[in-house]
Design a protein around this motif. Structure first.
Motif, PDB file in Angstrom:
ATOM      1  N   SER A 129      25.634  16.930  57.922  1.00  0.00           N
ATOM      2  CA  SER A 129      25.381  17.101  56.492  1.00  0.00           C
ATOM      3  C   SER A 129      24.554  18.360  56.196  1.00  0.00           C
ATOM      4  CB  SER A 129      24.696  15.852  55.926  1.00  0.00           C
ATOM      5  OG  SER A 129      23.577  15.556  56.733  1.00  0.00           O
ATOM      6  N   ASP A 130      23.880  18.842  57.205  1.00  0.00           N
ATOM      7  CA  ASP A 130      23.069  20.050  57.037  1.00  0.00           C
ATOM      8  C   ASP A 130      23.995  21.251  56.795  1.00  0.00           C
ATOM      9  OD1 ASP A 130      21.540  22.317  57.277  1.00  0.00           O
ATOM     10  OD2 ASP A 130      20.567  21.716  59.165  1.00  0.00           O
ATOM     11  N   GLU A 131      23.989  21.733  55.548  1.00  0.00           N
ATOM     12  CA  GLU A 131      24.961  22.770  55.186  1.00  0.00           C
ATOM     13  C   GLU A 131      24.745  24.077  55.940  1.00  0.00           C
ATOM     14  OE1 GLU A 131      25.709  23.357  51.066  1.00  0.00           O
ATOM     15  OE2 GLU A 131      26.391  21.296  50.768  1.00  0.00           O
ATOM     16  N   SER A 132      23.537  24.243  56.475  1.00  0.00           N
ATOM     17  CA  SER A 132      23.276  25.490  57.193  1.00  0.00           C
ATOM     18  C   SER A 132      24.094  25.565  58.491  1.00  0.00           C
ATOM     19  CB  SER A 132      21.785  25.616  57.521  1.00  0.00           C
ATOM     20  OG  SER A 132      21.430  24.687  58.524  1.00  0.00           O
ATOM     21  N   LEU A 133      24.604  24.394  58.929  1.00  0.00           N
ATOM     22  CA  LEU A 133      25.404  24.369  60.161  1.00  0.00           C
ATOM     23  C   LEU A 133      26.876  24.699  59.913  1.00  0.00           C
ATOM     24  CD1 LEU A 133      23.912  21.161  61.853  1.00  0.00           C
ATOM     25  CD2 LEU A 133      23.436  23.556  62.432  1.00  0.00           C
ATOM     26  N   ALA A 134      27.263  24.785  58.625  1.00  0.00           N
ATOM     27  CA  ALA A 134      28.667  25.056  58.303  1.00  0.00           C
ATOM     28  C   ALA A 134      29.074  26.429  58.825  1.00  0.00           C
ATOM     29  CB  ALA A 134      28.887  24.981  56.795  1.00  0.00           C
ATOM     30  N   LEU A 135      30.324  26.520  59.269  1.00  0.00           N
ATOM     31  CA  LEU A 135      30.821  27.759  59.849  1.00  0.00           C
ATOM     32  C   LEU A 135      31.528  28.633  58.810  1.00  0.00           C
ATOM     33  CD1 LEU A 135      32.281  26.195  63.114  1.00  0.00           C
ATOM     34  CD2 LEU A 135      30.060  27.313  62.828  1.00  0.00           C
ATOM     35  N   LEU A 136      31.748  28.079  57.617  1.00  0.00           N
ATOM     36  CA  LEU A 136      32.377  28.864  56.557  1.00  0.00           C
ATOM     37  C   LEU A 136      31.365  29.069  55.435  1.00  0.00           C
ATOM     38  CD1 LEU A 136      35.837  27.007  56.436  1.00  0.00           C
ATOM     39  CD2 LEU A 136      35.430  29.329  57.327  1.00  0.00           C
ATOM     40  N   HIS A 137      31.500  30.200  54.744  1.00  0.00           N
ATOM     41  CA  HIS A 137      30.604  30.507  53.633  1.00  0.00           C
ATOM     42  C   HIS A 137      30.915  29.568  52.469  1.00  0.00           C
ATOM     43  CE1 HIS A 137      28.585  32.779  50.515  1.00  0.00           C
ATOM     44  NE2 HIS A 137      27.948  33.428  51.487  1.00  0.00           N
ATOM     45  N   PRO A 138      29.910  28.925  51.892  1.00  0.00           N
ATOM     46  CA  PRO A 138      30.168  27.906  50.863  1.00  0.00           C
ATOM     47  C   PRO A 138      30.831  28.456  49.591  1.00  0.00           C
ATOM     48  CG  PRO A 138      27.812  28.345  51.047  1.00  0.00           C
ATOM     49  CD  PRO A 138      28.470  29.062  52.185  1.00  0.00           C
ATOM     50  N   GLU A 139      30.748  29.759  49.386  1.00  0.00           N
ATOM     51  CA  GLU A 139      31.374  30.311  48.173  1.00  0.00           C
ATOM     52  C   GLU A 139      32.693  31.009  48.462  1.00  0.00           C
ATOM     53  OE1 GLU A 139      28.199  32.474  46.287  1.00  0.00           O
ATOM     54  OE2 GLU A 139      27.068  30.576  46.215  1.00  0.00           O
ATOM     55  N   THR A 140      32.703  31.848  49.496  1.00  0.00           N
ATOM     56  CA  THR A 140      33.930  32.602  49.796  1.00  0.00           C
ATOM     57  C   THR A 140      34.914  31.798  50.649  1.00  0.00           C
ATOM     58  OG1 THR A 140      33.032  33.494  51.852  1.00  0.00           O
ATOM     59  CG2 THR A 140      32.641  34.780  49.833  1.00  0.00           C
ATOM     60  N   GLY A 141      34.406  30.799  51.397  1.00  0.00           N
ATOM     61  CA  GLY A 141      35.291  30.069  52.305  1.00  0.00           C
ATOM     62  C   GLY A 141      35.735  30.908  53.490  1.00  0.00           C
ATOM     63  N   LEU A 142      35.010  31.983  53.759  1.00  0.00           N
ATOM     64  CA  LEU A 142      35.315  32.828  54.929  1.00  0.00           C
ATOM     65  C   LEU A 142      34.267  32.571  56.007  1.00  0.00           C
ATOM     66  CD1 LEU A 142      36.325  36.113  53.118  1.00  0.00           C
ATOM     67  CD2 LEU A 142      37.814  34.706  54.573  1.00  0.00           C
ATOM     68  N   PRO A 143      34.577  32.887  57.268  1.00  0.00           N
ATOM     69  CA  PRO A 143      33.586  32.648  58.329  1.00  0.00           C
ATOM     70  C   PRO A 143      32.287  33.376  58.035  1.00  0.00           C
ATOM     71  CG  PRO A 143      35.721  33.143  59.291  1.00  0.00           C
ATOM     72  CD  PRO A 143      35.856  33.397  57.812  1.00  0.00           C
ATOM     73  N   LYS A 144      31.206  32.684  58.315  1.00  0.00           N
ATOM     74  CA  LYS A 144      29.877  33.284  58.107  1.00  0.00           C
ATOM     75  C   LYS A 144      29.671  34.439  59.056  1.00  0.00           C
ATOM     76  CE  LYS A 144      27.247  29.293  56.440  1.00  0.00           C
ATOM     77  NZ  LYS A 144      26.305  28.237  56.888  1.00  0.00           N
TER      78      LYS A 144
END
Lengths: 419, 419
Positions: free
Chosen positions: A404-419
């Protein structure tokens, strides 16, 4: 247009697994239906797992995927099968806060993005496709609010990579081969969770392979077509072993567990050798596998009761399962005696994962490794520097988790592209 | 006392053999009764044979034996079984010229001397015990004028070393497992003689083993006790293969012959791997076996039809059977490319036996070997100098022979001691 800018994202983590009763041979290549049941132990995701972020947005104009930071094609049949099956089970999603509203039949038109990475070297050949497809299916199911339980999801992950179905659960897992022609009953069930037998310690010897190996897909096909021993194994040997293994796991009977695990690993490789042309997964140039097997067999024999089980998949890595911490401590000492790191290696990078085993073994630096005595049960024990790339100390672990920790997401929350 | 000074002597030569359908597993360890039929090809005794001289004299006060010039004990059960069985079949012998007269029941009291030697290095692991026991039994039978035919003698030689029974005939030989509890019907029969399929060429790659191997007696016992695949092989797979192999030999069908030979060699090693603890005969440290198998498989595949069959016994040597001279010529070129002799080796000692194959291949000295092109069907073919000790070029050969030339006898005609 404003309401079209949302991105819905889910991040999940899924473990890898190692079979103790092996899967070798498909009765249906497209649906990935096996010729026998198999049983695996799930490895602790803290040391070996795949993390996958999946995202959906009305702004995405095609399905895309990145694996370990590199874009890969989703056009392969295995990805397409998983995507189609999950989309067919997608449900209505509403998130008023973010202004998201997706009707059940919107999912057919929406595109997804997937980013996945393994917390262990992919080149290590440690069933990354099992963890990967399990994580893809699990994360997409959560993204699309599919109501299916993990067993039902396992039948979808199976269509990505057979052994992926066993990564939907922690502890010990059985992949039931099933009977239905459509494969709907070929799925994984949990036998016991990871707390049931938590004294087990797993040590993986990762070795870099210098030779090209037969892919398991091709190898299985050749074995099914040419090995006269495979059908006997699938029909007569494995069904009995599955029952014995379930009993051994239920009763935490390490003696039976080790005997069955070693015998089944050897039989899988025997079937490979009985294939035309023969497949040699157990024949690495440095003889490491034979050394490890011989080391374990001699030790178990000298103790009178098994301390460690070994199992080898379609590659050169050895997976060793120790009865308990005491056995694991002795095992790492024996392994480090036989396979010391190269002179310039950092011990910290040579034994990774749960380093407390090293500490229990009284090994803090290279000097401690050099001072290790030869295993008394091995005559003329030889030291083979550099034959093992590194060791991973781990244990049976839990199944998939949502992060649930959004900082662990591999995609950018706005662009949907890889961080 | 004068009449007691005679020495009666017989010298015989017996070939070695290599199984193309393997013998692995005994159903009776004392009588040496196998769990399945096997088929072998007899190798030309000009290149690989045992020569044995047996002698009897009233002046001998005990049974004695010399193997390759060194006295060995005859007290082992296997020697004792052969001696007892042959003595029980001994007949009256009279040689007026030499003043010899032995009544049937004198044989129990008379002692024998045996001297035996192999015309190939014993350390080479080339079934010297097969040729040895066959020769011992054959020579003793002639010494004692036993009336039994070679099949009946094979059942005695079998009690010395299982595969010895197949060395009583030339050409292709079947060891019928038999059913009788006393082993009386477990014997060898000739399928075809050595002239039936005389275009075959056999090349043996002799390699020195750097590791201690499991003895075949111990290995077989472990396999019978622990391999769940062995019984299936013995009961279901081998009976069909024996029929197919007999057909292939009868029809000189090299495609079927090669397919069956390779598959059965691989299956034998698969059963070894399925044994607990696993037996690795196919896992030499230099990877020579895998290289040879891969070389043959790729070549056969590229030609569309088999040119060469491979078979491996319980040791590291490779036995390659080429369809004909043309295939053998190409084979020796490929083998010498992949396994050239050490720089200081004499080619004359590196390829022994029938050297005309070398001549046909246009290879006269080391420079010709160095100039060989890589086999086109193998990508990135590597040269492994010194991995093979030497090659023996031979062919299917004849069965046992009596050597009437007394100068070939290994025992002195008067003293009965080794020359």
């Amino acid at each position: 247009m404003a309401e079209k800018t949302w991105v819905r994202m889910v991040t999940a983590q899924t473990p890898t697994n190692i079979a103790v009763i092996k899967y070798w041979g498909k009765r249906d290549e497209t649906l990935i239906l096996p010729v026998n049941d198999s049983i695996s132990v799930t490895l602790d995701p803290a040391h070996l797992c795949t993390i996958t972020t999946v995202a959906v947005s009305p702004s995405f104009d095609q399905d895309r995927m990145w694996l370990n930071g590199k874009e890969i094609s989703l056009s392969g049949g295995r990805y397409q099968n998983c995507l189609r099956e999950i989309r067919a089970r997608a449900c209505e999603v509403e998130d008023k806060e973010k202004g998201i509203k997706i009707a059940k039949n919107d999912w057919e038109k929406l595109h997804v993005r997937v980013a996945s990475y393994n917390n262990f070297p992919t080149a290590a050949g440690l069933a990354s496709s099992a963890a990967g497809f399990a994580c893809l299916v699990f994360a997409l199911a959560k993204l699309m609010k599919a109501k299916e339980d993990n067993s039902e999801l396992s039948a979808i992950a199976r269509q990505g990579s057979g052994s992926a179905c066993r990564s939907l659960f922690g502890g010990f897992v059985k992949w039931i081969m099933g009977k239905a022609e459509d494969g709907s009953d070929s799925l994984a069930v949990q036998l016991v969770d990871e707390k049931h037998w938590d004294e087990l310690v797993i040590i993986i010897a990762v070795v870099s392979s210098r030779q090209k190996e037969t892919s398991s897909t091709t190898g299985m096909r050749d074995s099914v077509e040419t090995s006269l021993l495979l059908q006997h194994r699938a029909k007569e040997v494995v069904p009995k072993r599955i029952k014995q293994m379930e009993e051994a796991i239920k009763n935490r009977d390490f003696g039976s567990f080790a005997q069955l695990t070693c015998a089944d690993s050897n039989q899988f490789h025997a079937v490979c050798l009985d294939t035309c042309p023969p497949i040699f997964y157990m024949n690495d140039t440095s003889h490491r596998q034979v050394k490890i097997i011989s080391c374990v067999e001699k030790w178990n024999c000298s103790e009178g009761t098994p301390q460690v089980a070994y199992t080898f998949d379609a590659g050169p890595n050895a997976v060793l399962i120790a009865h308990n911490r005491k056995a694991a401590t002795q095992l790492i000492q024996k392994l480090l005696f036989c396979f010391p790191p190269s002179s310039d290696a950092d011990l910290n990078c040579y034994v990774i994962g749960d380093k407390s085993i090293l500490k229990d073994a009284g090994i803090e630096d290279i000097k401690d490794v050099e001072a290790l005595p030869p295993p008394p049960e091995i005559k003329d024990a030889q030291r083979s520097k550099g034959d093992v790339s590194y060791f991973i100390c781990t244990k049976p672990g839990r199944g998939p988790d949502l992060l649930s920790d959004e900082s662990l997401a591999l995609l950018h929350p706005e662009t949907g592209l890889p961080k």
